[in-house]
Design a protein around this motif. Structure first.
Motif, PDB file in Angstrom:
ATOM      1  N   PRO A 420     -32.874  33.734  22.676  1.00 29.54           N
ATOM      2  CA  PRO A 420     -33.148  33.196  21.392  1.00 29.54           C
ATOM      3  C   PRO A 420     -32.371  34.259  20.355  1.00 29.54           C
ATOM      4  O   PRO A 420     -32.300  35.585  20.940  1.00 29.54           O
ATOM      5  N   ASN A 421     -31.877  33.725  19.436  1.00 33.87           N
ATOM      6  CA  ASN A 421     -31.293  34.302  18.378  1.00 33.87           C
ATOM      7  C   ASN A 421     -32.197  35.217  17.505  1.00 33.87           C
ATOM      8  O   ASN A 421     -33.459  34.952  17.500  1.00 33.87           O
ATOM      9  N   LEU A 422     -31.544  36.292  16.582  1.00 34.61           N
ATOM     10  CA  LEU A 422     -32.460  37.129  15.693  1.00 34.61           C
ATOM     11  C   LEU A 422     -33.125  36.096  14.783  1.00 34.61           C
ATOM     12  O   LEU A 422     -34.397  36.290  14.397  1.00 34.61           O
ATOM     13  N   PHE A 423     -32.626  34.877  14.270  1.00 37.57           N
ATOM     14  CA  PHE A 423     -33.263  33.907  13.430  1.00 37.57           C
ATOM     15  C   PHE A 423     -34.401  33.292  13.912  1.00 37.57           C
ATOM     16  O   PHE A 423     -35.501  33.329  13.550  1.00 37.57           O
ATOM     17  N   GLU A 424     -34.137  32.952  15.157  1.00 36.68           N
ATOM     18  CA  GLU A 424     -35.259  32.241  15.894  1.00 36.68           C
ATOM     19  C   GLU A 424     -36.591  33.115  16.179  1.00 36.68           C
ATOM     20  O   GLU A 424     -37.528  32.754  16.235  1.00 36.68           O
ATOM     21  N   LEU A 425     -36.006  34.466  16.359  1.00 37.19           N
ATOM     22  CA  LEU A 425     -37.101  35.516  16.708  1.00 37.19           C
ATOM     23  C   LEU A 425     -37.930  36.007  15.407  1.00 37.19           C
ATOM     24  O   LEU A 425     -39.134  36.234  15.394  1.00 37.19           O
ATOM     25  N   PHE A 426     -37.090  36.414  14.208  1.00 38.35           N
ATOM     26  CA  PHE A 426     -37.826  37.183  13.189  1.00 38.35           C
ATOM     27  C   PHE A 426     -37.451  36.570  11.988  1.00 38.35           C
ATOM     28  O   PHE A 426     -37.561  37.280  10.956  1.00 38.35           O
ATOM     29  N   GLN A 454     -41.200  30.108  10.144  1.00 38.97           N
ATOM     30  CA  GLN A 454     -41.227  31.388  10.338  1.00 38.97           C
ATOM     31  C   GLN A 454     -40.674  31.746  11.871  1.00 38.97           C
ATOM     32  O   GLN A 454     -40.592  30.723  12.684  1.00 38.97           O
ATOM     33  N   GLY A 455     -40.242  32.798  12.011  1.00 44.82           N
ATOM     34  CA  GLY A 455     -39.545  33.467  13.344  1.00 44.82           C
ATOM     35  C   GLY A 455     -40.859  33.427  14.305  1.00 44.82           C
ATOM     36  O   GLY A 455     -41.965  33.461  14.026  1.00 44.82           O
ATOM     37  N   ASN A 456     -40.196  33.566  15.745  1.00 45.90           N
ATOM     38  CA  ASN A 456     -41.317  33.673  16.674  1.00 45.90           C
ATOM     39  C   ASN A 456     -41.034  34.702  17.495  1.00 45.90           C
ATOM     40  O   ASN A 456     -40.231  34.551  18.447  1.00 45.90           O
ATOM     41  N   ALA A 493     -36.594  25.675  32.142  1.00 46.80           N
ATOM     42  CA  ALA A 493     -38.047  26.222  32.009  1.00 46.80           C
ATOM     43  C   ALA A 493     -37.978  26.982  30.689  1.00 46.80           C
ATOM     44  O   ALA A 493     -36.913  27.914  30.544  1.00 46.80           O
ATOM     45  N   GLY A 494     -38.772  26.888  29.958  1.00 44.90           N
ATOM     46  CA  GLY A 494     -39.030  27.513  28.660  1.00 44.90           C
ATOM     47  C   GLY A 494     -38.096  27.036  27.768  1.00 44.90           C
ATOM     48  O   GLY A 494     -37.660  27.875  27.073  1.00 44.90           O
ATOM     49  N   ALA A 495     -37.874  25.865  27.760  1.00 40.38           N
ATOM     50  CA  ALA A 495     -36.664  25.481  26.645  1.00 40.38           C
ATOM     51  C   ALA A 495     -37.022  25.509  25.480  1.00 40.38           C
ATOM     52  O   ALA A 495     -38.235  25.528  24.739  1.00 40.38           O
ATOM     53  N   LEU A 496     -36.147  26.361  24.549  1.00 44.55           N
ATOM     54  CA  LEU A 496     -36.219  26.596  23.028  1.00 44.55           C
ATOM     55  C   LEU A 496     -36.312  25.181  22.237  1.00 44.55           C
ATOM     56  O   LEU A 496     -35.285  24.436  22.427  1.00 44.55           O
ATOM     57  N   ALA A 497     -37.059  24.925  21.321  1.00 43.18           N
ATOM     58  CA  ALA A 497     -37.361  23.743  20.578  1.00 43.18           C
ATOM     59  C   ALA A 497     -38.017  24.117  19.164  1.00 43.18           C
ATOM     60  O   ALA A 497     -38.820  24.662  19.245  1.00 43.18           O
ATOM     61  N   ALA A 498     -37.433  23.685  18.240  1.00 41.26           N
ATOM     62  CA  ALA A 498     -37.929  24.048  17.051  1.00 41.26           C
ATOM     63  C   ALA A 498     -39.032  22.871  16.706  1.00 41.26           C
ATOM     64  O   ALA A 498     -38.977  21.615  16.925  1.00 41.26           O
ATOM     65  N   THR A 499     -40.090  23.162  16.253  1.00 40.12           N
ATOM     66  CA  THR A 499     -41.374  22.209  15.898  1.00 40.12           C
ATOM     67  C   THR A 499     -41.096  21.775  14.520  1.00 40.12           C
ATOM     68  O   THR A 499     -40.615  22.496  13.539  1.00 40.12           O
ATOM     69  N   LEU A 533     -44.438  26.214  11.401  1.00 37.91           N
ATOM     70  CA  LEU A 533     -43.202  25.721  12.212  1.00 37.91           C
ATOM     71  C   LEU A 533     -42.427  26.922  12.656  1.00 37.91           C
ATOM     72  O   LEU A 533     -42.204  27.563  11.934  1.00 37.91           O
ATOM     73  N   GLN A 534     -42.058  26.822  13.868  1.00 39.40           N
ATOM     74  CA  GLN A 534     -41.149  27.704  14.417  1.00 39.40           C
ATOM     75  C   GLN A 534     -40.664  27.270  15.656  1.00 39.40           C
ATOM     76  O   GLN A 534     -40.993  26.106  16.171  1.00 39.40           O
ATOM     77  N   GLN A 535     -39.824  28.100  16.291  1.00 40.05           N
ATOM     78  CA  GLN A 535     -39.185  27.803  17.644  1.00 40.05           C
ATOM     79  C   GLN A 535     -40.341  28.253  18.847  1.00 40.05           C
ATOM     80  O   GLN A 535     -40.912  29.106  18.468  1.00 40.05           O
ATOM     81  N   ILE A 536     -40.374  27.315  19.764  1.00 37.77           N
ATOM     82  CA  ILE A 536     -41.443  27.565  20.790  1.00 37.77           C
ATOM     83  C   ILE A 536     -40.753  27.389  22.153  1.00 37.77           C
ATOM     84  O   ILE A 536     -39.575  26.837  22.314  1.00 37.77           O
ATOM     85  N   ASN A 537     -41.451  27.948  23.325  1.00 39.85           N
ATOM     86  CA  ASN A 537     -40.561  27.689  24.506  1.00 39.85           C
ATOM     87  C   ASN A 537     -41.745  26.706  25.232  1.00 39.85           C
ATOM     88  O   ASN A 537     -42.797  26.708  25.270  1.00 39.85           O
ATOM     89  N   LEU A 538     -40.893  25.594  25.396  1.00 40.67           N
ATOM     90  CA  LEU A 538     -41.501  24.254  25.934  1.00 40.67           C
ATOM     91  C   LEU A 538     -41.934  24.877  27.481  1.00 40.67           C
ATOM     92  O   LEU A 538     -41.061  25.481  27.967  1.00 40.67           O
ATOM     93  N   ASN A 539     -42.757  23.853  27.951  1.00 39.29           N
ATOM     94  CA  ASN A 539     -42.819  24.281  29.450  1.00 39.29           C
ATOM     95  C   ASN A 539     -41.812  23.909  30.175  1.00 39.29           C
ATOM     96  O   ASN A 539     -41.431  24.507  31.228  1.00 39.29           O
TER      97      ASN A 539
END
Length: 710
Positions: A420-426, A454-456, A493-499, A533-539
């Motif tokens: 994840p990049n900084l924007f996705e994190l913070f 928000q970031g995650n 595994a743990g694919a990043l996706a925006a909700t 709403l944030q980025q999450i790690n999918l299964n």
């Protein structure tokens, strides 16, 4: 199972441009709790019964025809200007040592209209009996009905549209040295610095505290002047408050609008510094050829800074304001953070660094052997240390085999990652409203929900196991023809996706606990209070498909002809969220407005003879079906058909002295094929009624130009 259908002449009945009295559910229908509901205000303050129109089955907030409103002030494609500059210079210090410097810069300026202020449903005004602008006839009706207040749904078209003004600036500069060591080795060192800045303004947007304070207008008993009630009950909370007349189109004064409306600002800056070193070349000779390698190291330092404004960062000001909706402020102490109606940007100050090293090898196993013409193995390994996300290792091993000269077979197995990049994190939280939502829990449509983007910081790198296999066949018996077929299978595994707001609601309805946790509901009414709403790690995510490439190059009728067909077949694109398996291949997902046809392709033909050239391109986007939001839902017209685009370019070469000119003309979308009509889950007119990232939105357009060489 209504089913979903596309309807024309549909209006929202929760508000009108001049205001309509509504009940607790936001509808202009009288009941015991709202005996005056259905009374619509005309210009000048007169009233008339609200004409409902024909109800829309399954969508109680809409009707066909009638006196409702249409939120049609959106400008889906705004004005965009871009300016770009590029510079590169190199200098040979010696025959084996070269230095270079490069600069890349750009500015983009985007401006567009988005919405108008809309006080309806849970955000409707509350009008009290002592409102100074209340028409006498309506006041008498309130007295007769024994009510002291009513709710007013008003689409504030006369406020004008909210507009976005975004200025992005990008600057990237680098220096480096490249050198050769003998005939078989080379190295390079480089340093780069890049930064992007965003200056954003959301103009003509309502300050919610001021909007509801101004709507509660009363007569000051001491002066006989119309004032904001809060200036009498809580002086000093809203200095300069200007009372608002909401009854009828054109009633709000210029002073009231100037008091309520303002500009929200945002500043974002990303920077990155990169130090890199690499050594590559041939180590020694093997019987089948040289053993080649590349090795290197890289260090990256990244920063993120976000700045906002006090209204966006603070709570909605509700102290002393009568009629502040509970959806915004259950109590004064619990008011939502983010005082603007839209454009509540957060702040952030984050940094990290990345350290990595890699090595790659190309090993020739045999050449011109009894078992084939050649076999090469290639392998790579990379170790990466992310300060925020931890350490990961990636690797690749592959083989290229030529059993005979016409055929080359390739196979690769790899472990791939994306951190994840900084924007996705913070990223700082952005508080806003998302309209037009459908809530299967309450059965309501056109729901306006508070969203907090928000970031995650709990994100971890996504990891993929990738397998690719394919072949290239260039038959010697058919000169000029070549083709390839490649199969890919990517298992993340743990694919990043925006909700998304609607996607989160739908996922929760399917039983995904992680998405339910992002929704806050009123414990009594079950109405949605907030969606995070944030980025999450999918299964997990599984993507499989086949790519095809077929080409011909040769001479035809005295000229050169090149024909190429590129096609891709998506077999699977599956997201695993909790225990839910969500297939996207061949489907349109209205929750995030994306479509993934199973087939896509491009056929091109280029013919040149003498000074003339002609290029024709045919693009194919396959059909697909609309994805049900939750199991059991169906569509009246589920299938979206295939789309073809034809592009044409003609050119001619002209020599003039020492200069060589090439004049060309292009027509894209020659037959003016418009995108298919495809509504999304947003309220009508709030987004393109198609899939913007899939289709051409410009329709047919022309380009003419010239190239010159001296």
């Amino acid at each position: 199972a209504a089913p979903f259908a596309n309807l024309e002449n549909v209006f929202m009945i929760t508000a009108t441009d001049g205001g309509v009295i509504v009940n607790a559910a936001g509808a202009p229908v009288a009941n015991a709790g709202a005996p005056l509901a259905g009374l619509r205000f005309l210009p000048g303050g007169g009233t008339t019964p609200f004409v409902m129109g024909t109800p829309v089955a399954g969508s109680p907030a809409f009707a066909i025809g009638g006196d409702g409103h249409q939120n049609n002030m959106m400008q889906p494609a705004g004005l965009l200007r871009t300016d770009k500059a590029y510079f590169r210079a190199s200098y040979d210090f010696t025959d084996s040592l070269t230095g270079y410097v490069r600069v890349n810069a750009g500015i983009s300026h985007n401006n567009m209209r988005v919405l108008s202020d809309n006080r309806s449903a849970a955000a409707a005004y509350t009008i009290f009996r002592n409102n100074a602008y209340l028409p006498a006839a309506v006041a008498a009706q309130m007295d007769a009905a024994g009510v002291t207040s009513f709710r007013l749904g008003r689409f504030n078209r006369d406020f004008g549209a909210i507009s976005l003004d975004y200025k992005n600036k990008t600057f990237d500069a680098g220096i480096g040295l490249e050198a050769k060591i003998g005939d078989k080795l080379s190295w390079d060192l480089s340093y780069g610095h890049g930064e992007t800045t965003l200056d954003a303004e959301v103009r003509n947007v309502a300050d919610l505290g001021k909007a509801y304070a101004a709507a509660d207008a009363v007569v000051d008993p001491a002066t006989g002047q119309i004032v904001c009630n809060v200036t009498l009950t809580n002086p000093g909370v809203f200095p300069g408050c200007q009372p608002l007349n909401p009854f009828g189109v054109g009633a709000p004064s210029a002073a009231a609008k100037a008091f309520i409306l303002g500009t929200s600002t945002q500043f974002v800056k990303n920077t990155q510094d990169v130090f890199a070193a690499e050594l590559q070349g041939e180590i020694f000779e093997l019987p089948a050829g040289p053993l080649s390698f590349a090795a290197g190291a890289e260090y990256r330092r990244r920063t993120l800074v976000e700045r906002s404004n006090p209204t966006a960062l603070g709570q909605i000001q509700a102290n002393g304001v009568r009629g502040m909706p509970g959806a915004f402020c259950p109590t004064v102490a619990l008011c939502r953070f983010g005082g603007w109606n839209q454009g509540n940007f957060g702040e952030a100050d984050a940094r990290d660094n990345v350290k990595e090293g890699f090595v790659e090898l190309l090993v020739p196993v045999f050449k011109d052997s009894a078992v084939g013409k050649s076999l090469e193995l290639n392998a790579a390994y990379r170790y990466t240390d992310y300060k925020n996300s931890g350490t990961v290792s990636t690797w690749k091993i592959g083989a290229t085999y030529e059993p005979f000269e016409d055929l080359r077979i390739r196979v690769t197995r790899s472990r791939d990652i994306r951190a994840p990049n900084l924007f996705e994190l913070f990223a700082g939280p952005v508080n806003a409203f998302t309209p037009g939502l459908t809530d299967p829990v309450t059965g309501l449509t056109n729901v306006i929900a508070i969203t907090r983007t928000q970031g995650n910081p709990n994100l971890v790198p996504e990891r993929a196991n990738t397998f690719t296999a394919g072949f290239v066949y260039s038959p010697s018996w058919l000169k000029g023809v070549s083709g390839s077929v490649d199969f890919y299978d990517i298992n993340l595994a743990g694919a990043l996706a925006a909700t998304s707001a609607q996607g989160t609601i739908d996922g929760c309805q399917r039983g995904v606990a992680a998405q339910c946790a992002l929704i806050t509901r009123d414990p009594v009414t079950n109405f949605i209070q907030q969606i995070v709403l944030q980025q999450i790690n999918l299964n997990g995510r599984r993507a499989r498909g086949i790519d095809f490439d077929l080409s011909y190059n040769g001479e035809v009728a005295g000229g050169k002809l090149g024909v190429r067909l590129l096609a891709t077949r998506t077999i699977d694109f599956i997201d695993y969220i909790g225990t839910t398996r969500l297939q996207s291949a061949g489907l349109f997902n209205a929750a995030n407005n994306t479509a993934l046809p199973k087939w896509r392709g491009t056929l091109t033909a280029n013919y040149e003879i003498g000074k003339f050239g002609l290029f024709v391109q045919e693009r194919y986007i396959g059909g697909y079906n609309q994805m049900p939001f939750i199991p059991g839902q169906i569509f009246a017209e589920p299938h979206v058909g295939a789309v073809f685009y034809t592009d044409l370019t003609a050119k001619v070469k002209v020599n003039a002295g020492n200069a060589k000119f090439e004049i060309f003309g292009t027509v894209n979308d020659l037959f003016n094929r418009r995108p298919p009509f495809l509504p999304n889950r947003f309220a009508a007119n709030l987004a393109f009624p198609t899939v913007p990232n899939l289709y051409d939105l410009d329709n047919r357009y022309f380009t003419i130009g010239a190239r010159v060489a001296f």
